[in-house]
Design a protein around this motif. Structure first.
Motif, short mmCIF file in Angstrom:
data_model
loop_
_atom_site.label_atom_id
_atom_site.label_comp_id
_atom_site.label_asym_id
_atom_site.label_seq_id
_atom_site.Cartn_x
_atom_site.Cartn_y
_atom_site.Cartn_z
N SER B 37 0.83 -1.20 0.00
CA SER B 37 0.00 0.00 0.00
C SER B 37 0.87 1.25 0.00
O SER B 37 0.50 2.27 -0.59
CB SER B 37 -0.97 0.00 1.18
OG SER B 37 -0.35 -0.42 2.35
N SER B 40 2.08 1.75 -3.64
CA SER B 40 1.02 2.23 -4.53
C SER B 40 0.63 3.66 -4.18
O SER B 40 0.30 4.44 -5.08
CB SER B 40 -0.20 1.31 -4.45
OG SER B 40 -0.74 1.34 -3.14
N GLU B 41 0.74 3.99 -2.93
CA GLU B 41 0.44 5.37 -2.55
C GLU B 41 1.47 6.33 -3.18
O GLU B 41 1.12 7.37 -3.73
CB GLU B 41 0.46 5.49 -1.04
CG GLU B 41 -0.24 6.75 -0.53
CD GLU B 41 -0.27 6.80 1.00
OE1 GLU B 41 0.08 7.84 1.56
OE2 GLU B 41 -0.61 5.77 1.61
N SER B 289 -3.68 2.22 7.19
CA SER B 289 -2.49 2.09 6.36
C SER B 289 -1.84 0.72 6.49
O SER B 289 -0.75 0.52 6.02
CB SER B 289 -1.48 3.18 6.76
OG SER B 289 -1.08 2.94 8.09
N GLN B 290 -2.52 -0.22 7.14
CA GLN B 290 -2.00 -1.58 7.30
C GLN B 290 -0.63 -1.58 7.97
O GLN B 290 0.22 -2.38 7.65
CB GLN B 290 -1.92 -2.29 5.95
CG GLN B 290 -3.28 -2.67 5.42
CD GLN B 290 -3.16 -3.54 4.19
OE1 GLN B 290 -2.65 -3.09 3.17
NE2 GLN B 290 -3.61 -4.76 4.28
#
Lengths: 652, 332
Positions: B37, B40-41, B289-290
């Motif tokens: 993530s 990808s952010e 945000s995991q």
């Protein structure tokens, strides 16, 4: 125990000087009403009575007659919103004029508080709920001392322990530090009496002090009250509904009905020459021993029941009993059940074995008979009923039910069999309030068993419910009402109708009338009897009230400490009992008859009922492996005794 | 008694084990991990990610290992005080949480005290004056308090504080004290800020507690032992305090079990609205945000507090209520 009287000696001298004719308490034209949203309820409509010093005055009446309200009003404990008028005069030599008017004192003010606990003590019906479970007995007993007498903590303890030993505790020091729930009901009531008497009041108001107790314990508590009353020369206002208690302990009687005094006078006049129809009716409504076969109780208000409709609704649904149907409907063999206490559930080592609740119980119920099961609370009679209903699983034993369509093992039935069995055995509970759901209408309550077992079409179910309502003497309109809008007796009738709905073969009645008033009790008993006759019902009738069992049962089983100690035909048990426990039980019943008073000497001390005083034939040998066994005395009379027992010991 | 406490404490171990498995499982549920993530952010922002560093981090934290191994590492680390590494903050979890944790505890403790101080007298008044105008009025206010969401109340208060007093009521302290070591000045700054969130968060709790205390007391007030105590001549107020109130206290004690975790996780939304420096907003951010170690440790911590809270209330009840301490089986 001298100084309970000694401390207040001066008080008592003065009272004696005042003369015997002086009333201790005089209630004059007291009216109490409760304003409600729908109008007002007049609980007391101008009541006057007197309590003589050193005498026991009984205030008799059914629930709702206002007797408890009067007791509370004297102490100023009536609810805030009650409207009170009239006068309550308490003789108090210290007061100007020698009398205090209690109703005029400021509510919960210093003056009335100095009367409460010090001049007038009070005990209540429920010994459990009258104590706070979070405080020790000693704390609660000595509290009144802390309030009224400035003495040291050590003296408080001494006085409290003295009082505890006076009410019959052998180890008052230990009891002082115990919590209420560690004592049995009778012991709690003794502690309650100690609490009310700790400041040596001149008057004790006892509101149904023995109603919640077993008959043997009741006899002990009555003995104690009488003894204390004489020893402390105190007056007692005994509020009760039990004419048997009244006949045995009181000097004067006041009969209250719907807020009015019907009759009052010395106990002799009241019992031998009752004047008022209400009192006469009340006397006729009480089951008493020695009633003739077929003699009926006469309830104050009879209920009209519609039998024919019931027969078509229920009797029709039931297949006619086959001629080949066995005589014995239910056969119970060697039932045992031991409850595990929480401590033991945690404990891996099962060191101390708890006493079994039900211990090797065997009996048969014949088709169409009423078997009475008698015993005191804790003797295991309710556990037996729960096992029969499959609500409790026994540790050992068997129960076989046979209504003619083949024997069914009640304890092992599963699936279809169990469902069928559930329709066959029904129960009527003790408490008519908590055994009916407050969120269901009476119609729903009655049709629920039919819905569960999918009996007939919805229309037929409606008709059955109507017939049931007719059978218990309630109109069609009852169908849409909720249980709270009915009286206790009416609710109990609904409970009976619910049990009847599925046309059961056996109905277990667990103390069905012990929460009801005398007059209503007669109604319910007659109803049960009529239904039994009309529908050929079989009852297991559990009760602690021997007079009621005497009225209802064909055979009687007496239970003690989880075992059946004696079982025989009703007349045999009532007139020629063999077992010492049965004898003690019978001796403890207070008769509403002045010529058959309790022998109070029997109940002094608490030992009369423990097995150590029994003849050796009835006691288990301490080291014997072979335990007691039921011995056959002929014609179905069995008594629990040693196998080696001498037959001469087993004579009535 | 000691035996009971020991058994009760030992029973916590399997409970916590099951919770840790559950927490780990839930955190692993969404597809991908923090690094995916994160990458990808960055890409969506048009920046290039340092894939080599990310791969290195991945390897270091065992993200290439099977789940069971990672679970054992995670739990094993927690057992000796290593709560893992927050990827988002690039700091060990314990350092990220540190200051915020005790601010949260402070805020929650003050809130609970506030709740009790307000709720007790009102509850007692409502119960002893049932169906009076005072009771109705307080009930109305209480229901309002329960019905209005905290964050809404926060927004309203912020608005009016700004309009009428021209002050901003956000945060738990003045800006300059953030990340500063504790000092008298910082403490007084916190104290001057803390009452606003306390009032906002405490309102609904107070209202709920008033209602419950009232209901519990009303049950007890009509019991026979109250009449008995009055019949002894005890002053009505002393009767109230000694018997029914004492009896009604039991539920406060049973409440400890739910209060402790609520202290840490409670009032997240209010905390976000008021931008308070507590742990609530951080937990939400970590879950979004995991940031698995941060979120996992948080959840574990909450679970631990729940279990401890229940233990404390159980033991406290056995001490305070003789029926539980001495009662064997049922009593009639």
């Amino acid at each position: 125990m001298i100084h309970a009287t000694g401390r207040n000696g001066s008080d008592r001298m003065t009272r004696q000087e005042l003369g015997i004719g002086m009333d201790l308490l005089r209630v004059e034209d007291v009216k109490v009403s409760f304003p409600l949203a729908t109008g007002q309820v007049d609980a007391l409509k101008g009541v006057g009575l007197r309590v003589l010093p050193g005498k026991i005055t009984a205030l008799v009446g059914e629930s709702g007659s206002g007797k408890s309200v009067l007791g509370q009003t004297i102490m100023g404990l009536q609810p805030d919103f009650a409207r009170v008028s009239g006068r309550v005069l308490l003789t108090d030599p210290a007061a100007p004029g020698g009398k205090v008017e209690l109703l005029g004192l400021p509510r919960d003010g210093r003056l009335i508080r100095s009367v409460r606990g010090r001049k007038i003590g009070m005990i209540f019906q429920e010994p459990m709920t009258s104590f706070s479970a979070l405080h020790t007995i000693g704390n609660q007993i000595s509290e009144a001392l802390r309030i009224h007498e400035p003495i040291s903590a050590k003296e408080q303890r001494e006085r409290s322990e003295d009082m505890l030993s006076l009410v019959g505790f052998t180890k008052p020091g230990k009891v002082f530090d115990m919590y209420p729930f560690e004592l049995s009901g009778g012991m709690r009531q003794r502690a309650m009496i100690a609490m009310a008497l700790i400041c040596s009041p001149q008057l004790l108001i006892a509101d149904e002090p023995t109603t919640a107790l077993d008959v043997t314990i009741q006899a002990q508590i009555l003995t104690l009250l009488r003894d204390l009353q004489q020893r402390l020369n105190m007056a007692i206002l005994l509020i009760t509904h039990d004419l048997g208690v009244v006949a045995n302990v009181t000097d004067e009687v006041v009969v209250l009905y719907q807020g009015r005094i019907m009759e009052s006078g010395p106990v002799d006049d009241i019992f031998r020459r009752p004047q008022h129809p209400y009192l006469k009716g009340l006397m006729a409504a009480i089951p008493h021993f020695g009633m003739k076969q077929g003699e009926r109780l006469r309830p104050l208000r009879d209920i009209q029941i519609n039998r024919d409709k019931l027969m078509t609704a229920i009797g029709g649904a039931k297949p006619a009993p086959k001629t080949s149907a066995p005589e014995i409907l239910l056969s119970v063999r060697n039932l045992s059940k031991t409850y595990q206490t929480r401590d033991q559930a945690w404990d891996i080592r099962t060191s101390a074995k708890p006493a079994p609740a039900v211990d090797d119980v065997s009996f048969d119920i014949k088709r169409g008979e009423c078997l009475g099961l008698v015993g005191e609370s804790g003797c295991g009679k309710t556990t037996v009923s729960k096992i029969l209903m499959r609500a409790v699983t026994p540790d050992a034993g068997s129960v076989i039910y046979d209504d003619g369509s083949g024997p069914v093992d009640v304890l092992a039935a599963k699936g279809e069999d169990l469902q069928r069995l559930r329709t066959q055995i029904q129960m009527v509970f003790q408490d008519p309030v908590s055994s009916l759901s407050p969120r269901m209408t009476v119609g729903n309550i009655l049709s629920e068993p039919l819905d569960i077992h999918r009996r007939g079409t919805p229309l037929q179910r409606r008709e059955t419910v109507d017939a049931l309502l007719g059978a218990i003497g309630l109109g069609q309109s009852a169908r849409h009402r909720y249980p709270h809008s009915f009286s206790g007796g009416q609710r109990q009738r609904v409970g009976i109708a619910r049990a009847l709905a599925l046309a059961p073969g056996l109905i277990v009645c667990d103390e069905p009338v012990s929460a009801l008033d005398v007059s209503v009790q007669a109604q319910i008993l007659n109803l049960l009897k009529d239904l039994q006759k009309d529908l050929g019902l079989t009852y297991l009738f559990i009760s602690h009230n021997l007079a009621v069992v005497d009225y209802m049962a064909d055979r009687v089983a007496v239970m003690w400490a989880g075992r059946i100690v004696e079982i025989a035909a009703r007349e045999t048990i009532m007139t020629a009992p063999v077992h010492p426990y049965t004898k003690a039980l019978l001796a403890a019943v207070p008769y509403p008859d002045l010529d058959r008073r309790l022998n109070f000497a029997t109940f002094e001390g608490n030992t009369a009922l423990t097995s150590t005083n029994w003849a050796p034939a009835f006691r288990a040998e301490p080291d014997a492996v072979a335990d007691l066994a039921p011995l056959d005395l002929g014609s179905g009379h069995f008594v629990l005794a040693r196998k080696s027992a001498d037959r001469n010991d087993l004579k009535p | 008694m000691i035996r009971y406490i020991t058994l009760r404490t030992l029973a916590m171990i399997p409970t916590l084990f099951l919770i840790s498995v559950l927490v780990f499982f839930i955190i692993e549920l969404p597809p991908g991990d923090y690094f995916e993530s994160y990458v990808s952010e960055l890409r969506s922002l048009g920046e290039s990610a340092d894939l080599a560093e990310i791969d290195m981090l991945r390897e270091r934290y065992g993200f290439d290992q099977p789940q069971v191994i990672r679970y054992i590492w995670w739990v094993g680390g927690m057992l000796h005080g290593d709560f893992g590494y927050s990827f988002e903050y690039r700091l060990p979890v314990s350092e990220v949480v540190g200051d915020r944790l005790w601010l949260t505890v402070l805020l929650s403790t003050v809130t609970i005290l506030f709740t009790w101080i307000i709720a007790f007298p009102i509850g007692i008044y409502s119960a002893t004056h049932q169906y009076s105008w005072g009771d109705y009025g307080l009930t109305f206010l209480g229901l309002l308090g329960i019905a209005v969401p905290n964050f809404m109340l926060a927004l309203v208060m912020m608005y009016f504080a700004n309009i009428w007093f021209g002050v901003s009521i956000g945060n738990l302290m003045d800006r300059q004290f953030l990340n500063e070591p504790m000092s008298m000045a910082k403490f007084s700054s916190i104290m001057s800020h803390i009452w606003i969130p306390v009032v906002i968060i405490g309102t609904s709790g107070t209202a709920a507690m008033v209602r419950r205390l009232r209901a519990n007391l009303l049950d007890e007030l009509h019991k026979q032992y109250v009449v008995t105590a009055r019949a002894k001549g005890l002053h009505p107020f002393k009767v109230l305090v000694k018997y029914p109130l004492r009896m009604a206290l039991n539920f406060f004690i049973s409440d400890i079990g739910s209060i402790l975790p609520a202290m840490i996780s409670g009032a997240e939304v209010t905390a976000i609205v008021l931008s308070l420096e507590t742990t609530g907003p951080m937990l939400i951010r970590a879950l979004q945000s995991q940031d698995m170690y941060l979120a996992g440790s948080f959840l574990m911590f909450l679970a631990f507090l729940t279990v401890i809270g229940v233990l404390i209330s159980d033991i406290a009840l056995t001490f305070l209520d003789p029926r539980i301490r001495l009662g064997k089986g049922s009593s009639k």
